[in-house]
Write a protein that holds these residues in place. Structure first.
Motif, short mmCIF file in Angstrom:
data_model
loop_
_atom_site.label_atom_id
_atom_site.label_comp_id
_atom_site.label_asym_id
_atom_site.label_seq_id
_atom_site.Cartn_x
_atom_site.Cartn_y
_atom_site.Cartn_z
N TRP A 187 -18.83 -43.96 2.31
CA TRP A 187 -19.85 -43.15 1.65
C TRP A 187 -20.90 -42.65 2.63
CZ3 TRP A 187 -25.09 -43.87 1.34
CH2 TRP A 187 -25.61 -45.15 1.57
N GLN A 188 -21.20 -43.43 3.65
CA GLN A 188 -22.21 -43.00 4.61
C GLN A 188 -21.70 -41.83 5.47
OE1 GLN A 188 -23.42 -46.59 6.70
NE2 GLN A 188 -23.87 -47.60 4.77
N ILE A 189 -20.46 -41.92 5.93
CA ILE A 189 -19.90 -40.82 6.70
C ILE A 189 -19.75 -39.58 5.84
CG2 ILE A 189 -17.79 -40.01 7.84
CD1 ILE A 189 -17.45 -42.75 9.03
N GLY A 190 -19.25 -39.76 4.62
CA GLY A 190 -19.12 -38.62 3.73
C GLY A 190 -20.44 -37.93 3.46
N LEU A 191 -21.50 -38.72 3.25
CA LEU A 191 -22.82 -38.16 2.98
C LEU A 191 -23.35 -37.40 4.19
CD1 LEU A 191 -25.13 -37.92 0.94
CD2 LEU A 191 -26.06 -40.06 1.87
N VAL A 192 -23.19 -37.98 5.38
CA VAL A 192 -23.67 -37.32 6.60
C VAL A 192 -22.99 -35.98 6.80
CG1 VAL A 192 -23.68 -37.46 9.13
CG2 VAL A 192 -24.36 -39.44 7.78
N LEU A 193 -21.68 -35.94 6.64
CA LEU A 193 -20.93 -34.70 6.90
C LEU A 193 -21.22 -33.63 5.85
CD1 LEU A 193 -17.47 -36.12 8.06
CD2 LEU A 193 -19.40 -35.32 9.45
N ILE A 194 -21.35 -34.01 4.59
CA ILE A 194 -21.64 -33.02 3.55
C ILE A 194 -23.06 -32.47 3.71
CG2 ILE A 194 -22.12 -32.78 1.08
CD1 ILE A 194 -19.22 -32.41 1.83
N LEU A 195 -24.03 -33.35 3.95
CA LEU A 195 -25.40 -32.89 4.14
C LEU A 195 -25.50 -31.97 5.36
CD1 LEU A 195 -27.49 -36.11 3.39
CD2 LEU A 195 -27.24 -34.09 1.94
N SER A 196 -24.83 -32.34 6.43
CA SER A 196 -24.89 -31.53 7.65
C SER A 196 -24.26 -30.16 7.44
CB SER A 196 -24.17 -32.26 8.79
OG SER A 196 -24.72 -33.54 9.01
N GLN A 198 -24.05 -28.57 4.72
CA GLN A 198 -24.84 -27.79 3.79
C GLN A 198 -25.99 -27.09 4.49
OE1 GLN A 198 -23.49 -27.72 0.79
NE2 GLN A 198 -24.88 -26.07 0.20
N ILE A 199 -26.50 -27.66 5.57
CA ILE A 199 -27.56 -27.00 6.34
C ILE A 199 -27.07 -25.65 6.83
CG2 ILE A 199 -29.00 -27.12 8.41
CD1 ILE A 199 -28.95 -30.16 8.14
N LEU A 200 -25.85 -25.62 7.35
CA LEU A 200 -25.27 -24.37 7.85
C LEU A 200 -24.93 -23.41 6.71
CD1 LEU A 200 -24.09 -22.69 10.20
CD2 LEU A 200 -21.94 -23.91 9.85
N CYS A 201 -24.26 -23.90 5.70
CA CYS A 201 -23.81 -23.04 4.61
C CYS A 201 -24.97 -22.41 3.86
CB CYS A 201 -22.92 -23.83 3.65
SG CYS A 201 -21.34 -24.34 4.36
N GLU A 202 -26.06 -23.17 3.68
CA GLU A 202 -27.21 -22.62 2.98
C GLU A 202 -27.81 -21.44 3.74
OE1 GLU A 202 -28.93 -23.03 0.04
OE2 GLU A 202 -27.07 -24.03 -0.49
N SER A 203 -27.69 -21.46 5.06
CA SER A 203 -28.21 -20.35 5.85
C SER A 203 -27.43 -19.07 5.60
CB SER A 203 -28.17 -20.71 7.34
OG SER A 203 -28.78 -19.70 8.11
N PHE A 204 -26.15 -19.19 5.22
CA PHE A 204 -25.31 -18.03 4.95
C PHE A 204 -25.52 -17.48 3.54
CE2 PHE A 204 -22.19 -20.03 8.11
CZ PHE A 204 -22.65 -19.22 9.14
N VAL A 216 -34.29 -25.00 -0.25
CA VAL A 216 -34.41 -26.33 -0.83
C VAL A 216 -33.28 -27.25 -0.38
CG1 VAL A 216 -34.38 -27.64 -3.00
CG2 VAL A 216 -35.69 -25.52 -2.83
N TYR A 217 -32.05 -26.74 -0.37
CA TYR A 217 -30.93 -27.61 -0.01
C TYR A 217 -30.93 -27.97 1.47
CZ TYR A 217 -28.90 -26.85 -4.60
OH TYR A 217 -28.68 -26.82 -5.95
N GLN A 218 -31.44 -27.09 2.29
CA GLN A 218 -31.57 -27.44 3.71
C GLN A 218 -32.59 -28.55 3.87
OE1 GLN A 218 -32.44 -23.69 5.72
NE2 GLN A 218 -30.33 -23.55 6.42
N MET A 219 -33.69 -28.46 3.15
CA MET A 219 -34.71 -29.52 3.21
C MET A 219 -34.14 -30.83 2.68
SD MET A 219 -38.48 -29.67 1.44
CE MET A 219 -37.76 -29.91 -0.18
#
Length: 311
Positions: A187-196, A198-204, A216-219
């Motif tokens: 769960w920790q690896i999954g959370l790190v990768l999904i959150l990371s 999302q930072i990129l995808c939200e910019s698009f 908001v999602y980047q924050m």
């Protein structure tokens, strides 16, 4: 059938597929059927409720004067947020583990692949609605699916939701095949990768939740990664690591946040800046932040192992 109805049907199918995967993994791990059902009910209820609450809180300045709090129960296809569901799923896991007296990490590890599968299918379902899209595609050579998608007005926009679906699928495969070093790893690896990601995808994304300049999602992603980082550092310090030797990790993480803010500002205000260069800087910065979190995680685990060996 209208596209919005198709989208809701696809969301329901995504949830059912996620529930099926969790049931398979939990029964394989010798969980009783009653506990599996309870966890699934909590996951669905907490996921939907938190998804709605997150949307409502994010739009409080718009919703409160017009609709008052009673409208919190009035759902629509845009009224359920990814960020809220991301909070609700682990919350359900914690509640379920406490109720059933199961190890919390084990429950969250089993919920993670199910959540990732649901997210993957839910992102694909955004094909039927007009959100999850990026900027307008001017080049006719780029006007093809899955790179871009046609909206309700027959205009081509980049299909950001497909990139998000790809990240969810890749993360799902990674957590399933990775060797489990300790409970909680999945769960920790999954959370790190999904959150990371999302930072990129939200910019698009062209349409996204904002608080002024802030996406908001980047924050949320940056705060979530920071919470993991500092929890790892706290565990490492408790395990005997000297605080001064750990300070470079949060220092570099804060530097990464500053770089991301600068890149977002440049993307928004300086149109003459090469966008490919800016996104390259963003990707490198996100990769650095991922490595910092993983480094802190390894330090916390190594100190925990040394402490257990000493005992």
């Amino acid at each position: 059938m209208e596209h919005s109805s198709i989208y809701l049907v696809c969301l329901l199918a995504a949830v059912l597929c996620g529930c099926g995967l969790y049931a398979y993994l939990a029964i394989k791990a010798n969980h009783k059927a009653g506990g599996v059902v309870l966890t699934l009910v909590l996951a669905v209820v907490c996921g939907v409720l938190c998804a709605r609450l997150f949307y409502f809180v994010a739009h409080t300045e718009l919703l409160f004067p017009r609709f008052i709090w009673s409208k919190i129960f009035s759902l629509n296809i845009k009224g359920l947020t990814f960020g809220g569901a991301l909070i609700g799923l682990p919350l359900a896991g914690v509640i379920s583990a406490k109720w059933l007296q199961k190890p919390m990490h084990q429950t969250l590890d089993l919920l993670t692949p199910a959540g990732l599968l649901t997210l993957f299918l839910a992102r694909l379902a955004e094909y039927f609605v007009d959100f999850g899209q990026g900027s307008y595609v001017e080049n006719p050579r780029l006007q093809f699916f899955p790179l871009s998608v046609v909206n309700s007005w027959d205009e081509w926009y980049f299909a950001v939701f497909m990139l998000e679906a790809l990240f969810a699928l890749a993360t799902l495969f990674y957590v399933l095949i990775k060797r489990k070093d300790a409970p909680g790893t999945t769960w920790q690896i999954g959370l790190v990768l999904i959150l990371s990601s999302q930072i990129l995808c939200e910019s698009f994304r062209s349409e996204t939740l904002r608080w002024g300049f802030v996406r908001v999602y980047q924050m949320l992603s940056v705060v979530g990664l920071a919470a993991l980082l500092f929890s790892y550092l706290w565990l490492a310090k408790r395990g005997g690591q000297k605080l001064m030797r750990l300070l470079y990790l949060p220092g570099l993480y804060i530097l990464g946040i500053a770089i991301l803010v600068g890149v977002e500002f440049a993307l928004d205000k300086w149109q003459e800046m090469p966008r490919l260069l800016l996104y390259a800087v963003m990707i490198v910065t996100i990769a650095m932040m991922i490595l910092l979190v993983f480094k802190a995680g390894r330090l916390s685990k190594s100190t925990a192992h040394r402490a257990s060996d000493a005992q």
